[in-house]
Enzyme design. Sequence first.
Site, PDB file in Angstrom:
ATOM      1  CE1 TYR A 177      -4.147  -1.825   4.903  1.00 16.22           C
ATOM      2  CE2 TYR A 177      -3.279   0.122   4.186  1.00 16.22           C
ATOM      3  CZ  TYR A 177      -3.842  -0.945   3.924  1.00 16.22           C
ATOM      4  OH  TYR A 177      -4.157  -1.434   2.817  1.00 16.22           O
ATOM      5  CE  LYS A 219      -1.924  -3.750   2.976  1.00 19.85           C
ATOM      6  NZ  LYS A 219      -2.371  -5.305   2.495  1.00 19.85           N
ATOM      7  CB  SER A 266      -0.956  -0.023   1.320  1.00 21.61           C
ATOM      8  OG  SER A 266      -1.613   1.550   1.355  1.00 21.61           O
TER       9      SER A 266
END
Length: 306
Positions: free
Chosen positions: A166, A170, A153
């Site tokens: 997150y 990622k 991401s």
Amino acid sequence: MSRIDFKGRVAIVTGAGGGLGRQHALALARRGAKVLVNDLGGTRDGSGGSVSAAQAVVDEIRAAGGEALANGASVTDAAAVQAMVQQAVDAWGRVDVLINNAGILRDKSFTKMELADFQLVVDVHLMGAVNCTKAVWPFMNAQKYGRIVMTTSSSGLYGNFGQSNYGAAKMALVGLMQTLSIEGAKNDIRVNCLAPTAATRMTEDLMPQEVLQALKPEAVVPAMLVLAGEDAPTRTILCAGAGTFEAAHITLTRGAFIGLGDDAPEQLAARLAEVTGRADDQVPQSGAAQGTNEVGQAMAAARAAR
């Protein structure tokens, strides 16, 4: 220009009960792959679970004349993931493609985030991909063929407020890809990363409606198909969204030899712009490139000083 084809190939797509994963599964099936559709069927934050979401996608694939199986395993459960891969092998004899797409969100600023929420997001995104990849790896090694796509991401590559958990998970997937692509090369296992920008359940309340309309999940699928196809690259980070495709690179600048003098910190501070300058940066083929560059400059400086 030959069509990217998956006839005779077996694919596993995690988190494929909706959104981007569903589009991946449908696209692979349309192009001939037999697809195991995995989805825990939980909410966006990872709670709950039902195989009905995966089964709905399987029914869609079968209605269009394709072959598919449903699986409701959590990617965080290594034993369940092993059984999932065995399910595909028992049914179709092999596994050629793994799309590590499953994920959850537990967004908060780092100040307010509970460690349990950080851990869970890392477990799903990073360890989920590790579990799935570890389970398919021996089969891909034995058949001397494999295509693995990690879903990274921009939040990991470049950061995003409120997504420390997150983003960390990622970016970790990029590191996983870098090493696995090296280790898998001898048996034609190609490992890549996809950084999607798409309007899904994960992003529906994060963007304005007109932006969401432009960011259809289908627009990301071409990048996935390229990264999972027979002629796929390896160690590539493709970014995709709204019909635009880019590549991200982890680069190394040439830097500068400063030495070990007492004033080395001050010298480094004074020459920091030179050290960080990107005029001669490179995309290393392995981690050894950093040491090679450093030792090379040190040896050159030693020769010049003689």
